[in-house]
Design a protein around this motif. Sequence first.
Motif, PDB file in Angstrom:
ATOM      1  N   LEU A 111     -11.186   4.449  10.120  1.00 47.33           N
ATOM      2  CA  LEU A 111     -11.354   3.464   9.072  1.00 47.33           C
ATOM      3  C   LEU A 111     -10.082   3.348   8.226  1.00 47.33           C
ATOM      4  O   LEU A 111     -10.015   3.800   7.088  1.00 47.33           O
ATOM      5  N   ALA A 112      -9.062   2.762   8.816  1.00 48.25           N
ATOM      6  CA  ALA A 112      -7.852   2.445   8.064  1.00 48.25           C
ATOM      7  C   ALA A 112      -8.170   1.339   7.062  1.00 48.25           C
ATOM      8  O   ALA A 112      -8.931   0.419   7.354  1.00 48.25           O
ATOM      9  N   THR A 113      -7.575   1.426   5.877  1.00 44.66           N
ATOM     10  CA  THR A 113      -7.892   0.456   4.818  1.00 44.66           C
ATOM     11  C   THR A 113      -6.629  -0.079   4.158  1.00 44.66           C
ATOM     12  O   THR A 113      -6.149  -1.148   4.506  1.00 44.66           O
ATOM     13  N   GLY A 114      -6.066   0.650   3.193  1.00 43.82           N
ATOM     14  CA  GLY A 114      -4.927   0.143   2.443  1.00 43.82           C
ATOM     15  C   GLY A 114      -3.611   0.327   3.170  1.00 43.82           C
ATOM     16  O   GLY A 114      -3.492   1.138   4.093  1.00 43.82           O
ATOM     17  N   LEU A 115      -2.607  -0.431   2.729  1.00 43.37           N
ATOM     18  CA  LEU A 115      -1.262  -0.336   3.314  1.00 43.37           C
ATOM     19  C   LEU A 115      -0.243  -0.735   2.256  1.00 43.37           C
ATOM     20  O   LEU A 115      -0.496  -1.621   1.439  1.00 43.37           O
ATOM     21  N   PHE A 116       0.923  -0.078   2.326  1.00 39.42           N
ATOM     22  CA  PHE A 116       2.024  -0.418   1.425  1.00 39.42           C
ATOM     23  C   PHE A 116       3.336  -0.194   2.165  1.00 39.42           C
ATOM     24  O   PHE A 116       3.496   0.816   2.865  1.00 39.42           O
ATOM     25  N   VAL A 117       4.276  -1.121   2.015  1.00 40.74           N
ATOM     26  CA  VAL A 117       5.620  -0.970   2.570  1.00 40.74           C
ATOM     27  C   VAL A 117       6.591  -0.810   1.402  1.00 40.74           C
ATOM     28  O   VAL A 117       6.662  -1.680   0.524  1.00 40.74           O
ATOM     29  N   ASP A 118       7.346   0.302   1.381  1.00 44.69           N
ATOM     30  CA  ASP A 118       8.232   0.533   0.245  1.00 44.69           C
ATOM     31  C   ASP A 118       9.622  -0.069   0.497  1.00 44.69           C
ATOM     32  O   ASP A 118       9.878  -0.701   1.534  1.00 44.69           O
ATOM     33  N   ALA A 119      10.518   0.138  -0.450  1.00 47.08           N
ATOM     34  CA  ALA A 119      11.841  -0.471  -0.382  1.00 47.08           C
ATOM     35  C   ALA A 119      12.693   0.082   0.746  1.00 47.08           C
ATOM     36  O   ALA A 119      13.697  -0.521   1.131  1.00 47.08           O
ATOM     37  N   ASN A 120      12.316   1.246   1.297  1.00 46.34           N
ATOM     38  CA  ASN A 120      13.029   1.853   2.414  1.00 46.34           C
ATOM     39  C   ASN A 120      12.338   1.588   3.746  1.00 46.34           C
ATOM     40  O   ASN A 120      12.637   2.251   4.740  1.00 46.34           O
ATOM     41  N   ASP A 121      11.421   0.629   3.762  1.00 47.63           N
ATOM     42  CA  ASP A 121      10.675   0.254   4.964  1.00 47.63           C
ATOM     43  C   ASP A 121       9.810   1.383   5.499  1.00 47.63           C
ATOM     44  O   ASP A 121       9.518   1.446   6.697  1.00 47.63           O
ATOM     45  N   ARG A 122       9.392   2.298   4.626  1.00 53.68           N
ATOM     46  CA  ARG A 122       8.350   3.240   5.013  1.00 53.68           C
ATOM     47  C   ARG A 122       7.004   2.541   4.847  1.00 53.68           C
ATOM     48  O   ARG A 122       6.749   1.874   3.841  1.00 53.68           O
ATOM     49  N   VAL A 123       6.142   2.743   5.826  1.00 58.56           N
ATOM     50  CA  VAL A 123       4.844   2.074   5.854  1.00 58.56           C
ATOM     51  C   VAL A 123       3.766   3.128   5.623  1.00 58.56           C
ATOM     52  O   VAL A 123       3.593   4.049   6.436  1.00 58.56           O
ATOM     53  N   TYR A 124       3.044   3.004   4.516  1.00 56.78           N
ATOM     54  CA  TYR A 124       1.996   3.951   4.138  1.00 56.78           C
ATOM     55  C   TYR A 124       0.638   3.331   4.462  1.00 56.78           C
ATOM     56  O   TYR A 124       0.358   2.206   4.032  1.00 56.78           O
ATOM     57  N   VAL A 125      -0.196   4.060   5.189  1.00 52.27           N
ATOM     58  CA  VAL A 125      -1.502   3.547   5.593  1.00 52.27           C
ATOM     59  C   VAL A 125      -2.587   4.510   5.127  1.00 52.27           C
ATOM     60  O   VAL A 125      -2.522   5.720   5.401  1.00 52.27           O
TER      61      VAL A 125
END
Length: 359
Positions: A327-341
């Motif tokens: 159950l993946a839900t939220g996501l964020f891409v930071d200024a260094n192109d790291r993708v947090y899921v």
Amino acid sequence: TRMRSPTHATGRPAPLGGLALAFVVALYGAAACAGRTPVRMDLPADSTLNLVWPLPPETPRVEFLRALSTPGDIDAGPSFLGRVAQIFVGRAEENRVRQPYGIAVDSGQRIYVADQASQAIHVFDPMDNGYRLHRGTDRGDFQAPVGVAVGADGLIYVSDSERGVVIAMDADGRETLRIDGPLVRPAGLAVHPSNGLLYVVDVQRHALTAFDSLGTPVREIGGRGTEEGRFNYPTNVTVASDGTVYVTDSMNFRIQAFRPDGTFLRAFGQVGDHQGQLARPKGLGVDSDGHVYVVEGLFDAVNIFDDRGRLLLTFGSPGRGPGQFWLATGLFVDANDRVYVSDSFNGRIQVFQYLAEDG
């Protein structure tokens, strides 16, 4: 510097389930209310694995970096994210991530995680190996924190869907602003990098509202419907570096894009059980090359589209190992192109790196 070919898409979604129009379903999907258990394809929780997508011999575009979870579950290596992981060592059990949803990362690389099960915001500070837990502000506790965003001024915005409010607080947990009306079930949040407006998705009102720094609504789009610019249980919002505002229109099974003034630009996505189609779209973000990342909650995967909505790559699968989701839900891409899921039912945040092409 872009992913160029739609043929890079890999992975096979799970079969499409039934639809249910309700707030919990829109926010968390069928697993949350129907007890869905995904097919398990577990891998060893070894952070030294070289996990990339797509697989060789194709050029990798996404790399697994680290999972942030509970003490003992994290291999705290010497890397940047390894130092973040050490935050957890020796922490009490009540500080563990339990059911993450919203994620934000500020300019100082502090990671903010909205955890509805813990009724708290976790803050991880890799610069000094610090950790803070906000269970509320000086004016009361959170009941159901879902979304989180950070402004350029350092204020932390939290949407509490149960109370129907968005609260702004400083780093010490002092409440500086409370936005209620006209909100009913606020969820996804994003701060526009140029005009400073706070965008709030209201699931129940099928609307996206922009507020100024005083909490005054200055613009609203939406209303329930299938037409351009209207929504059916929207959940998440993000703002690209060029100012484009993207909204997850969950029960219309699409992503809609708008100019900062609210003018409709385009929509993409359709319901289905094929690769790249959307059944439970949730969190989304945009990398430095304009690629749009969309969490597909039912299929436990992340789809990457170009800015016109063409599928470029799919990564992730059901399970508990690195690069797998429950159950993946939220996501964020930071200024260094790291993708947090947010890997919600696995109780962790998984971190990936977008690998841009050279030249």
